[in-house]
Write a protein that holds these residues in place. Structure first.
Motif, short mmCIF file in Angstrom:
data_model
loop_
_atom_site.label_atom_id
_atom_site.label_comp_id
_atom_site.label_asym_id
_atom_site.label_seq_id
_atom_site.Cartn_x
_atom_site.Cartn_y
_atom_site.Cartn_z
N GLN A 296 0.82 -1.21 0.00
CA GLN A 296 0.00 0.00 0.00
C GLN A 296 0.85 1.26 0.00
O GLN A 296 0.44 2.29 -0.55
N ALA A 299 1.68 1.80 -3.56
CA ALA A 299 0.49 2.27 -4.28
C ALA A 299 0.17 3.72 -3.93
O ALA A 299 -0.37 4.46 -4.76
N SER A 303 -0.89 6.83 -6.31
CA SER A 303 -2.09 7.63 -6.09
C SER A 303 -1.76 9.11 -6.08
O SER A 303 -2.51 9.93 -6.63
N SER A 378 -0.72 -3.15 -9.07
CA SER A 378 -1.72 -2.20 -8.56
C SER A 378 -1.36 -0.76 -8.91
O SER A 378 -2.25 0.05 -9.22
N THR A 379 -0.06 -0.43 -8.90
CA THR A 379 0.33 0.93 -9.30
C THR A 379 0.06 1.18 -10.78
O THR A 379 -0.40 2.26 -11.17
N TYR A 432 -4.91 -8.62 -9.91
CA TYR A 432 -4.34 -7.30 -10.24
C TYR A 432 -3.69 -7.31 -11.62
O TYR A 432 -3.63 -6.26 -12.28
#
Length: 540
Positions: A296, A299, A303, A378-379, A432
């Motif tokens: 996270q 990620a 974001s 995910s990124t 993912y």
């Protein structure tokens, strides 16, 4: 104070950028606090409590998204429209109506969680999660109102109240969680009660965040209006307009929480069946979640980048500048790919020492290593999804995430009975990979961006190979020279991060994966740095 004098275009743009910077910094800080608090939570309470917490919190986030239903963004839009016309009473009416609507949805969602906690915990296969679900439900009486107030101030382009409330909310949430944790541990409460205390931190944080927003609201002078005598829009039509704009945003927003929530409703049940009991299942679920805070964090970088990417691409698209759309997309994807690739292989290579350093055990390290690859995927999904939103394809990222959620359910059901949490980690990578791959392919088609194999695969993989070889050699040397334990693991993990970054960066430059022009775009890279790299032939 929200006076609204006329400003030239340059100063308005400057205010917008300043507000975005303030809000972005607060968002990163609050996310950092929220992510890192999971590590001491596991250290103090153990993996059984950690498992319950990680089962309940995604459920709360999903219900919260449904309760607020995209209203903060819609409130900011409607308020901005009224403020632009100096209709301040109409802007206040938008806030009042939004609060009334959100109070209704918040109460409904509170009742669902509070009185349905036993039923929901049963669906999860974790009856011990019932107190935690009931505990966190009270936050739904507070957060919707706070969200409406945040949207109201953002409509005035005043980001300070939102930024302050975000940081205060997270700080109080974490402080309350650990205060109750220490008390409950001292009193020898069971894992279900301790987890309920941890989730109650969200209630205290919401109360603090709401108090901050109310303080800003009640202390401000009311701006004068040139159109105060105009009749206000009736409540019914205004509610319909708000809901019509909010629902599509809500449907797009719930896709990611649904993907996260899949594990809450499948993993504890499957692990309990495999391990022969709920307690062992929750313990294994806690082990599985060791790798998620680190993923996270990676990620979170993506974001932060995507927050600037959406308006940049939308602006270029509005001007009809396809070359700017393409170049901005390629630059964002390239940076994301390089960061995510290094992070994924680095997490995989250092999984065991990182696990020991942060969580006091090497159990679950194999799953943690596999989950590391979701950092890259995910990124990519986040940034490619932001590109699509900037191009106007708003629903596509949500659809791809829902496809990923379906794959995660199927993967968990198929792989976990045989491989346990390792099977769940493999299913996460597959999910993912689907979401990121679909979003990336769509983004490349929409923008005309290119993804050449030499630049994105062959050369970066050379750098990854050099990095992994160095990290494995470091681990072998440490195993020979250092006594086993948490201290040695911390030395290996921290030294490995530094060594890996150097090896990856140097090899990436020597392989020609980064050009001089791209380096000049990096903030704080000066001419002397470029000259030094040229001197030692790191760049051509």
């Amino acid at each position: 104070m929200m006076d609204n004098p006329r400003k030239d275009k340059g100063s308005a743009t400057g205010m917008l950028l300043k507000g975005a910077a303030v809000l972005g910094l607060a968002a990163v800080l609050s996310k950092l606090i929220g992510t890192l608090q999971k590590i001491p939570l596991q250290n103090m309470a153990g993996d059984a409590v950690f498992g319950i917490y990680n089962a309940v919190y995604p459920l709360y986030i999903l219900i919260l998204f449904l309760a607020t239903a995209g209203f903060p963004l819609v409130v900011s839009k409607f308020v901005a429209e009224q403020v632009a016309q100096r209709k301040y009473r109409a802007a206040a009416r938008v806030l009042q109506v939004s609060i009334a609507v959100l109070m209704c949805t918040g109460v409904a969602c509170f009742l669902l969680l509070f009185f349905g906690s036993g039923w929901i915990a049963g669906l999860m296969g974790t009856p011990k999660a019932e107190p935690a679900i009931r505990s966190v439900s009270f936050a739904l009486l507070l957060v919707p109102v706070m969200s409406a107030l945040r949207g109201y101030y953002q409509g005035y382009q005043n980001m300070v109240p939102t930024a302050v409330s975000q940081v205060v909310e997270q700080t109080v949430r974490v402080a309350t969680m650990f205060g109750l944790l220490l008390w409950f541990l001292k009193e020898n409460y069971g894992p279900d009660s301790i987890a309920a205390g941890a989730t109650f931190g969200s209630v205290a944080g919401a109360a603090a965040g709401l108090a901050v927003m109310l303080w800003f609201r009640f202390r401000e002078p009311r701006p004068s209006s040139l159109t105060d005598n105009e009749p206000l829009e009736k409540i019914g039509p205004l509610v319909k307009r708000l809901v019509a704009y909010a629902l599509p945003i809500c449907l797009g927003s719930v896709a990611l929480p649904i993907l996260t929530l899949v594990d809450s409703f499948t993993m504890p049940r499957l692990l309990a069946e495999r391990a022969g009991g709920e307690a062992e299942g929750l313990y294994q679920f806690g082990l599985y979640n060791h790798g998620l805070p680190l993923v996270q964090l990676v990620a979170m970088i993506a974001s932060s980048m995507s927050a600037a990417l959406v308006p940049a691409i939308a602006e270029a698209r509005l001007r009809g500048d396809r070359e700017a759309v393409r170049s901005r997309t390629e630059a964002a994807l390239r940076l994301t790919w390089f960061i995510g690739l290094a992070a994924s292989f680095g997490l995989a290579a250092l999984a065991a020492p990182l696990n020991m350093m942060f969580f006091k055990t090497t159990e679950g390290s194999a799953a943690m290593a596999v989950l590391g690859f979701t950092a890259l995927l995910s990124t990519l999904n986040i940034v490619a999804g932001s590109v699509l939103q900037g191009c106007g394809a708003v629903t596509a990222p949500a659809v791809y995430l829902l496809v990923a959620a379906a794959l995660k359910v199927a993967g968990n059901e198929l792989l976990m009975p045989r491989w346990g949490i390792d099977g769940a980690a493999v299913a996460a990578v597959a999910a993912y990979l689907a979401a990121g791959g679909l979003a990336l392919a769509h983004a490349l088609r929409a923008t005309g961006a290119r993804f050449p194999l030499a630049a994105y695969v062959y050369r970066p993989l050379t750098a990854v190979a050099a990095m992994c070889a160095g990290l494995l050699a470091l681990r072998a040397l440490a195993a020979y020279a250092l006594p086993p334990g948490r201290g040695a693991a911390a030395v290996v993990a921290l030294a490995g991060v530094a060594l890996g970054a150097v090896l990856y960066g140097v090899t990436l430059l020597r392989a020609g994966a980064l050009t001089e022009g791209e380096l000049r775009l990096v903030p704080k890279v000066k001419e002397k740095h470029i000259a030094l790299l040229k001197k030692y032939r790191f760049i051509r």
